[in-house]
Design a protein around this motif. Sequence first.
Motif, PDB file in Angstrom:
ATOM      1  N   LEU A  32       0.846  -1.195   0.000  1.00 50.34           N
ATOM      2  CA  LEU A  32       0.000   0.000   0.000  1.00 50.34           C
ATOM      3  C   LEU A  32       0.877   1.239   0.000  1.00 50.34           C
ATOM      4  CD1 LEU A  32      -2.187  -1.362   2.857  1.00 50.34           C
ATOM      5  CD2 LEU A  32      -3.046  -0.998   0.578  1.00 50.34           C
ATOM      6  N   LYS A  36      -3.268   3.197  -1.040  1.00 47.68           N
ATOM      7  CA  LYS A  36      -3.706   2.598  -2.306  1.00 47.68           C
ATOM      8  C   LYS A  36      -2.898   1.333  -2.581  1.00 47.68           C
ATOM      9  CE  LYS A  36      -3.867   3.423  -7.227  1.00 47.68           C
ATOM     10  NZ  LYS A  36      -3.293   4.193  -8.318  1.00 47.68           N
ATOM     11  N   GLU A  37      -3.593   0.244  -2.898  1.00 49.89           N
ATOM     12  CA  GLU A  37      -2.917  -1.007  -3.244  1.00 49.89           C
ATOM     13  C   GLU A  37      -2.275  -0.866  -4.614  1.00 49.89           C
ATOM     14  OE1 GLU A  37      -5.727  -4.220  -3.111  1.00 49.89           O
ATOM     15  OE2 GLU A  37      -6.076  -3.979  -0.966  1.00 49.89           O
ATOM     16  N   ILE A  38      -0.958  -1.152  -4.680  1.00 44.81           N
ATOM     17  CA  ILE A  38      -0.291  -1.072  -5.980  1.00 44.81           C
ATOM     18  C   ILE A  38       0.305  -2.411  -6.420  1.00 44.81           C
ATOM     19  CG2 ILE A  38       0.183   1.397  -5.760  1.00 44.81           C
ATOM     20  CD1 ILE A  38       3.178   0.578  -5.368  1.00 44.81           C
ATOM     21  N   ASN A 116       3.131   4.783  -9.070  1.00 41.03           N
ATOM     22  CA  ASN A 116       2.037   4.573  -8.123  1.00 41.03           C
ATOM     23  C   ASN A 116       0.986   3.587  -8.624  1.00 41.03           C
ATOM     24  OD1 ASN A 116       3.076   6.186  -6.110  1.00 41.03           O
ATOM     25  ND2 ASN A 116       2.085   8.030  -6.866  1.00 41.03           N
ATOM     26  N   GLU A 117       1.169   3.075  -9.821  1.00 42.00           N
ATOM     27  CA  GLU A 117       0.275   2.046 -10.357  1.00 42.00           C
ATOM     28  C   GLU A 117       0.918   0.667 -10.287  1.00 42.00           C
ATOM     29  OE1 GLU A 117      -2.855   2.888 -11.298  1.00 42.00           O
ATOM     30  OE2 GLU A 117      -2.299   4.913 -10.656  1.00 42.00           O
TER      31      GLU A 117
END
Length: 143
Positions: A32, A36-38, A116-117
Amino acid sequence: MNKKLLLSIAFTILISSLGFSQKIKLKKGKVLVDGKEILNYEKRGLGTELILYSLDSKDEIVNMFQENSGTHSYLDDDYKKMFFTKDEIWVESSRVSNRGWKYMIKLLLENNVLDNEGNINSKNLKKFAKKYDENITNRTVRF
């Protein structure tokens, strides 16, 4: 006057560094970044190996190892080894040997190797490899 100016500069630097830092968590097999889970991850070898996977598939992205060079009690020769699967690039560095896995992920994010993706930027990976790779395995003599 000088003390006030120095304190305000130090405070500004502290606040700006905290404001731009990314919060990284390794929780229940997910990486995370700022909540946000990446990526997915898996630890192996009693925590000495971390494998990062893409979220949508089980494609391995990065495999990171903590190497002790066969000397379990002598820590000065330890290093971290990273293998970037898609680009087939190895990075071996003693500069980050005492750092945790969160730091390693943060280092990849700061150097724009990882976005970040959860994607790897090949161009920035090559720069990262030139910056951090010490080619430890090929220059080490073992008896």
